[in-house]
Design an enzyme around this catalytic site. Structure first.
Site, PDB file in Angstrom:
ATOM      1  N   LYS A  79      -6.247  -6.108  -0.445  1.00 15.24           N
ATOM      2  CA  LYS A  79      -5.636  -5.050  -1.051  1.00 15.24           C
ATOM      3  C   LYS A  79      -5.722  -6.029  -2.997  1.00 15.24           C
ATOM      4  CE  LYS A  79      -3.240  -3.981   3.274  1.00 15.24           C
ATOM      5  NZ  LYS A  79      -3.791  -4.661   3.929  1.00 15.24           N
TER       6      LYS A  79
HETATM    7  C1  LIG Z   1      -4.329  -4.177   5.472  1.00 21.69           C
HETATM    8  C2  LIG Z   1      -5.095  -4.382   5.951  1.00 21.69           C
HETATM    9  C3  LIG Z   1      -5.790  -3.727   7.000  1.00 21.69           C
HETATM   10  C4  LIG Z   1      -6.154  -2.589   7.042  1.00 21.69           C
HETATM   11  O1  LIG Z   1      -6.388  -1.386   6.192  1.00 21.69           O
HETATM   12  P1  LIG Z   1      -6.298  -0.266   6.310  1.00 21.69           P
HETATM   13  O2  LIG Z   1      -6.690   0.644   5.088  1.00 21.69           O
HETATM   14  O3  LIG Z   1      -4.303  -0.416   6.191  1.00 21.69           O
HETATM   15  O4  LIG Z   1      -6.822   0.799   7.547  1.00 21.69           O
HETATM   16  C5  LIG Z   1      -7.080  -4.724   7.523  1.00 21.69           C
HETATM   17  N1  LIG Z   1      -6.786  -6.153   7.433  1.00 21.69           N
HETATM   18  C6  LIG Z   1      -6.534  -6.550   6.309  1.00 21.69           C
HETATM   19  C7  LIG Z   1      -6.686  -8.254   6.388  1.00 21.69           C
HETATM   20  C8  LIG Z   1      -5.406  -6.079   5.822  1.00 21.69           C
HETATM   21  O5  LIG Z   1      -4.262  -5.954   4.701  1.00 21.69           O
END
Ligand SMILES: *Cc1c(COP(=O)(O)O)cnc(C)c1O
Length: 467
Positions: A112
């Site tokens: 993120k």
């Molecule tokens: C947010 C997240 C996901 C999921 O990603 P999306 O874009 O919501 O599908 C998967 N793995 C981790 C470690 C995350 O922080």
């Protein structure tokens, strides 16, 4: 570039508008009015570019009219110059066919950061132009909150109030939020569950007392700018593996469908993607939708992959819109009925459009642990459990790909974020990387707030605008 809402009735906006708006006023999500396309020669010319330069090249069509090429390039260098790895998103080979794309070299050790670090800079740029300030209010069960706080800490025109359920986020996750000391960062530990915290936040956005004095903003993954930033690492990895001459497949640990939708966008832009594998845990609404056309929400089962424990994937609406023929009025109707009944069948066009590129698989906790064990034994790689779900799905579907197509699993978090689950699976406790190493030595700061809405609202109103 103009952006239209998936529900057809909100006004079209430019890039600056959609970045600041987040959700469209008709309840839909913004998507580009048309997909920009790169030809094979243009893609070939991207080979060898450093990540910040590649990012500016890939994102330029999306920001046209809102940022000059020079402004975008300067922002990309500022944001991606600070990651913990020079390649920003390095590729690691596991065996002949399988690769890992490490997306966890940002400040909070999850993918993120790649998008939120950019979003923070975009906010600052656009707010300075309009001479405005923005108050971000969010609720987090872990990863998003810390990445958002790190992205805006110290910015002049943005302040952030992040609510987390007291005692219900991991120590690493809490400390990644509460040890950030900046005057524009406010952590609130709320009595109650994540859903309670989330309900408080939603209510603030409709509370006139709040909206009358604050310019409220959100940072969740419905923001188009976040998806745009994630398109870049599909280009970076495919180019390294031989694109545009060679096609590449991806397996993506999925929750809100943001990361994997960015892969769909990359394919629309001309990147030769063979397949996108949507990997889910036992909260498998997306796997059911893509394999059987059944999109129906149930309860959420807590797992060792909490960032994928979702009931409904908000970004899936973007795929339904695009694959289903871009009929906003029809989709608005379909979503209204879904919101009432919590279930829908995909139309033939939606199902057909999705199956052209997507496949899916689901992993339970035993299968996830097995994938972690395989990566450790066969390749000496310690994976986090979210990445383990992705690798399980990649191995399950590898045999359905044409021979010679490399299969890249997105490594969405550093294993040290989820040390207990990793230790249970492979008997080894991953250490935090040195650059965040004193996390447990730094002082924490957060306010403890009672469970009622008024307490949270009064705290925000009482502390906003003082930085
Ligand atoms: C947010 C997240 C996901 C999921 O990603 P999306 O874009 O919501 O599908 C998967 N793995 C981790 C470690 C995350 O922080």
């Amino acid at each position: 570039m103009q952006y239209v809402s998936t529900r057809g009735s909100a006004p079209a906006l430019d890039f600056e508008g959609v970045t600041l708006a987040g959700l469209a006023s008709d309840g839909g999500l913004y998507v580009p009015a048309e997909w920009p396309r790169f030809g094979a020669d243009e893609i070939r010319a991207m080979r060898g570019l450093a990540y910040p330069d590649l990012a500016a090249r890939v994102m330029a069509p999306f920001v046209a009219g809102s940022l000059s090429d020079e402004e975008l390039l300067a922002i990309c260098h500022k944001v991606y110059g600070d990651f913990g790895h020079a390649a920003v998103t390095p590729l690691v080979q596991l065996d002949q066919q399988h690769w890992l794309l490490e997306l966890f070299h940002g400040p909070t050790l999850a993918f993120k950061d790649v998008a939120l670090q950019l979003l923070g800079r975009l906010f600052e740029t656009f707010l300075a132009r309009a001479d405005e300030r923005l108050t971000i209010v969010g609720a987090t069960s872990g990863d998003t909150g810390s990445a958002a706080i790190q992205a805006v800490a110290g910015l002049e025109r943005v302040e952030i109030f992040m609510l987390h359920p007291r005692g219900r986020v991991s120590d690493v996750q809490r400390r990644q939020m509460t040890t950030v000391r900046a005057p524009n960062v406010h952590n609130l530990a709320i009595e109650g569950s994540f859903d309670d915290a989330q309900a408080h936040v939603k209510r603030m956005f409709t509370d006139r007392q709040v909206m009358g004095v604050l310019n409220l903003g959100a940072v969740n993954s419905i923001n188009w700018a976040r998806l745009m930033a994630q398109v870049v690492y599909y280009f970076a990895s495919a180019l390294q593996l031989g694109a545009p001459e060679r096609t590449v497949a991806y397996s993506v640990p999925t929750g809100n469908f943001g990361d994997v939708f960015a892969g769909y966008v990359a394919a629309k832009m001309g990147l030769p993607i063979e397949r996108l594998i949507v990997a889910t845990n036992v909260n498998d609404i997306l796997h059911r939708a893509l394999s059987a056309g059944d999109y129906s929400a149930g309860g959420v089962t807590p797992t060792i992959t909490p960032s994928m424990d979702i009931q409904v994937s908000s970004n899936f609406e973007r795929l339904l819109f695009d694959a289903g023929g871009r009929d906003g009025a029809a989709l608005a109707e379909q979503m209204r009925s879904f919101e009432a009944s919590k279930a829908m069948q995909l139309t033939n066009a939606q199902a057909g459009g999705a199956s052209a590129l997507f496949a899916s698989a689901r992993a339970d906790q035993v299968e996830t642990a097995r994938a972690l064990q395989w990566a450790w034994r066969a390749a000496g790689q310690v994976l986090d459990p979210h990445t383990g779900v992705g690798l399980y799905a990649a191995q399950a579907l590898a045999g359905t790909l044409p021979a010679g197509v490399p299969l890249v699993t997105l490594a969405t978090a550093h294993p040290a974020k989820f040390p207990d689950a990793v230790e249970r699976a492979i008997g080894l406790r991953p250490a935090l990387p040195a650059r965040v190493g004193d996390l447990f030595g730094r002082a924490e700061s957060f306010a403890e707030i009672g469970g009622d809405y008024a307490a949270a609202r009064d705290y925000v109103l009482g502390h906003a605008g003082q930085a």
